[in-house]
Write a protein that holds these residues in place. Structure first.
Motif, PDB file in Angstrom:
ATOM      1  N   UNK A 113       0.845  -1.196   0.000  1.00  0.00           N
ATOM      2  CA  UNK A 113       0.000   0.000   0.000  1.00  0.00           C
ATOM      3  C   UNK A 113       0.883   1.249   0.000  1.00  0.00           C
ATOM      4  N   UNK A 114       0.397   2.280  -0.687  1.00  0.00           N
ATOM      5  CA  UNK A 114       1.132   3.543  -0.693  1.00  0.00           C
ATOM      6  C   UNK A 114       1.021   4.184   0.691  1.00  0.00           C
ATOM      7  N   UNK A 115       2.115   4.723   1.213  1.00  0.00           N
ATOM      8  CA  UNK A 115       2.039   5.403   2.516  1.00  0.00           C
ATOM      9  C   UNK A 115       1.089   6.609   2.436  1.00  0.00           C
ATOM     10  N   UNK A 116       0.548   7.025   3.592  1.00  0.00           N
ATOM     11  CA  UNK A 116      -0.328   8.201   3.640  1.00  0.00           C
ATOM     12  C   UNK A 116       0.386   9.400   3.023  1.00  0.00           C
ATOM     13  N   UNK A 117      -0.349  10.164   2.259  1.00  0.00           N
ATOM     14  CA  UNK A 117       0.204  11.398   1.699  1.00  0.00           C
ATOM     15  C   UNK A 117       1.059  11.185   0.468  1.00  0.00           C
ATOM     16  N   UNK A 118       1.262   9.932   0.065  1.00  0.00           N
ATOM     17  CA  UNK A 118       2.108   9.637  -1.110  1.00  0.00           C
ATOM     18  C   UNK A 118       1.527  10.328  -2.341  1.00  0.00           C
ATOM     19  N   UNK A 119       2.384  11.030  -3.082  1.00  0.00           N
ATOM     20  CA  UNK A 119       1.921  11.751  -4.274  1.00  0.00           C
ATOM     21  C   UNK A 119       1.777  10.750  -5.432  1.00  0.00           C
ATOM     22  N   UNK A 120       0.658  10.835  -6.137  1.00  0.00           N
ATOM     23  CA  UNK A 120       0.404   9.892  -7.222  1.00  0.00           C
ATOM     24  C   UNK A 120      -0.045  10.683  -8.452  1.00  0.00           C
ATOM     25  N   UNK A 121       0.864  10.834  -9.403  1.00  0.00           N
ATOM     26  CA  UNK A 121       0.505  11.730 -10.495  1.00  0.00           C
ATOM     27  C   UNK A 121       1.170  11.424 -11.814  1.00  0.00           C
ATOM     28  N   UNK A 122       0.988  12.361 -12.722  1.00  0.00           N
ATOM     29  CA  UNK A 122       1.650  12.325 -14.027  1.00  0.00           C
ATOM     30  C   UNK A 122       2.280  13.694 -14.248  1.00  0.00           C
ATOM     31  N   UNK A 123       3.273  13.739 -15.153  1.00  0.00           N
ATOM     32  CA  UNK A 123       4.054  14.960 -15.385  1.00  0.00           C
ATOM     33  C   UNK A 123       3.905  15.445 -16.825  1.00  0.00           C
ATOM     34  N   UNK A 124       4.033  16.757 -16.971  1.00  0.00           N
ATOM     35  CA  UNK A 124       4.206  17.365 -18.298  1.00  0.00           C
ATOM     36  C   UNK A 124       5.174  18.536 -18.129  1.00  0.00           C
ATOM     37  N   UNK A 125       5.540  19.157 -19.248  1.00  0.00           N
ATOM     38  CA  UNK A 125       6.242  20.436 -19.149  1.00  0.00           C
ATOM     39  C   UNK A 125       5.597  21.410 -20.120  1.00  0.00           C
ATOM     40  N   UNK A 126       5.798  22.699 -19.850  1.00  0.00           N
ATOM     41  CA  UNK A 126       5.121  23.742 -20.623  1.00  0.00           C
ATOM     42  C   UNK A 126       5.475  23.678 -22.104  1.00  0.00           C
ATOM     43  N   UNK A 127       6.770  23.723 -22.427  1.00  0.00           N
ATOM     44  CA  UNK A 127       7.140  23.805 -23.845  1.00  0.00           C
ATOM     45  C   UNK A 127       6.674  22.574 -24.619  1.00  0.00           C
ATOM     46  N   UNK A 128       6.622  21.439 -23.950  1.00  0.00           N
ATOM     47  CA  UNK A 128       6.269  20.195 -24.638  1.00  0.00           C
ATOM     48  C   UNK A 128       4.767  20.046 -24.883  1.00  0.00           C
ATOM     49  N   UNK A 129       3.953  20.854 -24.178  1.00  0.00           N
ATOM     50  CA  UNK A 129       2.498  20.671 -24.285  1.00  0.00           C
ATOM     51  C   UNK A 129       1.726  21.931 -24.674  1.00  0.00           C
ATOM     52  N   UNK A 130       2.240  23.110 -24.304  1.00  0.00           N
ATOM     53  CA  UNK A 130       1.406  24.322 -24.450  1.00  0.00           C
ATOM     54  C   UNK A 130       1.169  24.733 -25.887  1.00  0.00           C
ATOM     55  N   UNK A 131       2.239  24.714 -26.691  1.00  0.00           N
ATOM     56  CA  UNK A 131       2.155  25.225 -28.059  1.00  0.00           C
ATOM     57  C   UNK A 131       2.445  26.715 -28.112  1.00  0.00           C
ATOM     58  N   UNK A 132       2.948  27.176 -29.267  1.00  0.00           N
ATOM     59  CA  UNK A 132       3.141  28.611 -29.503  1.00  0.00           C
ATOM     60  C   UNK A 132       4.040  29.301 -28.499  1.00  0.00           C
ATOM     61  N   UNK A 133       5.110  28.646 -28.089  1.00  0.00           N
ATOM     62  CA  UNK A 133       6.006  29.246 -27.079  1.00  0.00           C
ATOM     63  C   UNK A 133       7.062  30.097 -27.788  1.00  0.00           C
ATOM     64  N   UNK A 134       6.580  31.134 -28.457  1.00  0.00           N
ATOM     65  CA  UNK A 134       7.386  31.843 -29.460  1.00  0.00           C
ATOM     66  C   UNK A 134       8.514  32.688 -28.887  1.00  0.00           C
ATOM     67  N   UNK A 135       8.456  33.009 -27.606  1.00  0.00           N
ATOM     68  CA  UNK A 135       9.525  33.834 -27.009  1.00  0.00           C
ATOM     69  C   UNK A 135      10.652  33.008 -26.419  1.00  0.00           C
ATOM     70  N   UNK A 136      10.650  31.696 -26.694  1.00  0.00           N
ATOM     71  CA  UNK A 136      11.623  30.831 -26.019  1.00  0.00           C
ATOM     72  C   UNK A 136      12.839  30.533 -26.888  1.00  0.00           C
ATOM     73  N   UNK A 137      13.921  30.137 -26.210  1.00  0.00           N
ATOM     74  CA  UNK A 137      15.132  29.719 -26.926  1.00  0.00           C
ATOM     75  C   UNK A 137      14.843  28.508 -27.811  1.00  0.00           C
ATOM     76  N   UNK A 138      13.990  27.606 -27.338  1.00  0.00           N
ATOM     77  CA  UNK A 138      13.697  26.411 -28.133  1.00  0.00           C
ATOM     78  C   UNK A 138      12.989  26.764 -29.436  1.00  0.00           C
ATOM     79  N   UNK A 139      12.063  27.723 -29.371  1.00  0.00           N
ATOM     80  CA  UNK A 139      11.346  28.122 -30.594  1.00  0.00           C
ATOM     81  C   UNK A 139      12.346  28.620 -31.652  1.00  0.00           C
ATOM     82  N   UNK A 140      13.327  29.418 -31.183  1.00  0.00           N
ATOM     83  CA  UNK A 140      14.346  29.916 -32.121  1.00  0.00           C
ATOM     84  C   UNK A 140      15.151  28.757 -32.716  1.00  0.00           C
ATOM     85  N   UNK A 141      15.535  27.815 -31.849  1.00  0.00           N
ATOM     86  CA  UNK A 141      16.320  26.671 -32.350  1.00  0.00           C
ATOM     87  C   UNK A 141      15.506  25.851 -33.346  1.00  0.00           C
TER      88      UNK A 141
END
Ligand code: BGC
Length: 395
Positions: free
Chosen positions: A4-32
């Motif tokens: 069993x998971x201990x009390x308070x154990x975090x159970x989730x999924x992850x994302x990041x902004x640049x990988x999901x948001x779209x249109x991140x035009x002011x970023x270094x990655x967009x330029x690259x």
């Protein structure tokens, strides 16, 4: 046995902004991605990504409905500070709404302040980088002042420093290593460690209750007999340096996907008969247990959170098999006393895998034309553990 998971154990999924948001035009990655900077090694641009900048409510509804209790996402510095010292009230409000929206759905938000992308005007090798990062972190306080318990300052600083080393090799035309990772840029490593410390201070000044840490990519360096010293020397600048820098943190994020074997002459490619995932990495779910044990040995006493673990595959049954085996390794490490406080799967969504959409890590499929989200069977299976609180155990 189903631990069993201990009390308070975090159970989730992850994302990041640049990988999901779209249109991140002011970023270094967009330029690259558009060839204005960088080395031209990027296959396709991020474009609209998953359009999560607009569809984040739908993402959170799905995750909460599947049974997850936690969601790790990042806020985008390039949107919050599009020009040096110029902060966007609208972007801050947007992320504040996301924090509130997560809470309203019963998801505890874990915020990442920096996940690879930066504003186009910023660079980690400038003298004032750490100070500029801390200024942004302080300005973002309205986003995290309430409703956030855990925050990551910088995602995978060791990969950022390695990327800097990689770009150096590309631009100088020097040979790439045949296996393993390029040597990190040591100056960038030190700037990142400094930036982390400055960011922790900035967060604590505005929100002392927030538990701060950072998340490190673990490669599970496995020495062949006789290569133990070599493996330790190889690992230090690429991994252990960044783990040691977390010795005083509230928690430390473990991110694990595969392993790297080290032979007498250095890193070895995956064994020829190994199953490979869509990123080309060896299918090796036992990596997670090893990564947790290694991290606990380097920084004993620091609570650990698995902030990323997953597999790029088009066959969702392999995702379930991989994740079940990885969770078994985690349960065994916990039974042996490793202090693990949470698990976040990478990733909630099929998303932009830094240069290409081909490797699909998502629990939820995203249609590239319509942005329609379709949870895969693995999403229902993994989310349900958030309700039963019982881990699969496949010894
Ligand atoms: C990163 C993610 C990435 C994942 C799979 C980690 O290095 O934090 O952004 O998508 O691994 O490559």
């Amino acid at each position: 046995m189903h631990p069993l998971l201990p009390d308070g154990f975090l159970w989730g999924a992850s994302t990041s902004a640049h990988q999901t948001e779209g249109g991140n035009t002011n970023s270094d990655w967009w330029l690259m991605e558009h060839g204005s900077t960088g080395t031209g090694h990027i296959k396709e641009p991020s474009g609209d990504a998953c359009d999560s900048y607009h569809r984040w409510r739908e993402d959170m509804d799905l995750l909460a409905g599947l049974g997850f209790t936690d969601y790790r996402f990042s806020i985008e510095w390039a949107r919050i500070e599009p020009a040096p010292g110029e902060f966007s009230r609208a972007a801050l409000d947007h992320y504040r709404r996301m924090v509130d929206g997560a809470r309203e759905r019963g998801l505890r938000p874990m915020l990442t302040l920096h996940h690879f992308s930066t504003p186009a005007w910023f660079s980690w090798d400038a003298a004032e980088s750490a100070e500029l990062f801390a200024r942004y972190v302080a300005a973002a306080a309205p986003v995290y002042a309430e409703g956030v318990e855990h925050m990551c300052t910088i995602n995978e600083p060791n990969m950022i420093a390695t990327m800097a080393g990689f770009i150096q090799l590309l631009t100088t035309g020097a040979a790439m290593p045949e296996a393993g990772l390029p040597e990190p840029d040591h100056a960038v490593s030190q700037v990142l460690i400094n930036a982390h410390r400055r960011a922790v201070e900035a967060v604590k000044a505005h929100a002392p209750h927030v538990r701060t840490g950072w998340t490190v990519a673990n490669q599970v360096y496995q020495p062949l007999p006789g290569a133990e010293h070599l493996a330790a020397a190889y690992s230090h600048p690429r991994e252990d340096l960044f783990l040691q820098a977390a010795a005083d943190d509230d928690w430390l994020g473990v991110q694990s996907y595969t392993r790297t074997r080290i032979g007498p002459d250095g890193p070895l490619p995956a064994p020829p008969d190994a199953e490979r995932t869509l990123t080309g990495w060896e299918y090796y779910p036992a990596a997670l247990g090893h990564a947790l044990r290694h991290t606990a040995a380097v920084v004993p006493g620091v609570p650990l959170i698995v902030t990323e673990n997953g597999i790029a595959t088009a066959d969702d049954t392999r995702r379930v098999a991989y994740t079940g085996a990885a969770l078994t390794g985690m349960a065994e490490a916990m039974a042996d006393g490793v202090d693990v406080r949470g698990y976040f799967h990478w990733s909630a969504l099929d998303n932009y895998e830094w240069g290409t959409y081909a490797p699909t890590f998502g629990l939820i499929q995203v249609d590239r034309e319509t942005f329609a989200r379709t949870p895969k069977p693995s999403a229902a299976w993994l989310g349900a553990i958030g309700r039963t609180r019982a881990l699969p155990y496949l010894p």
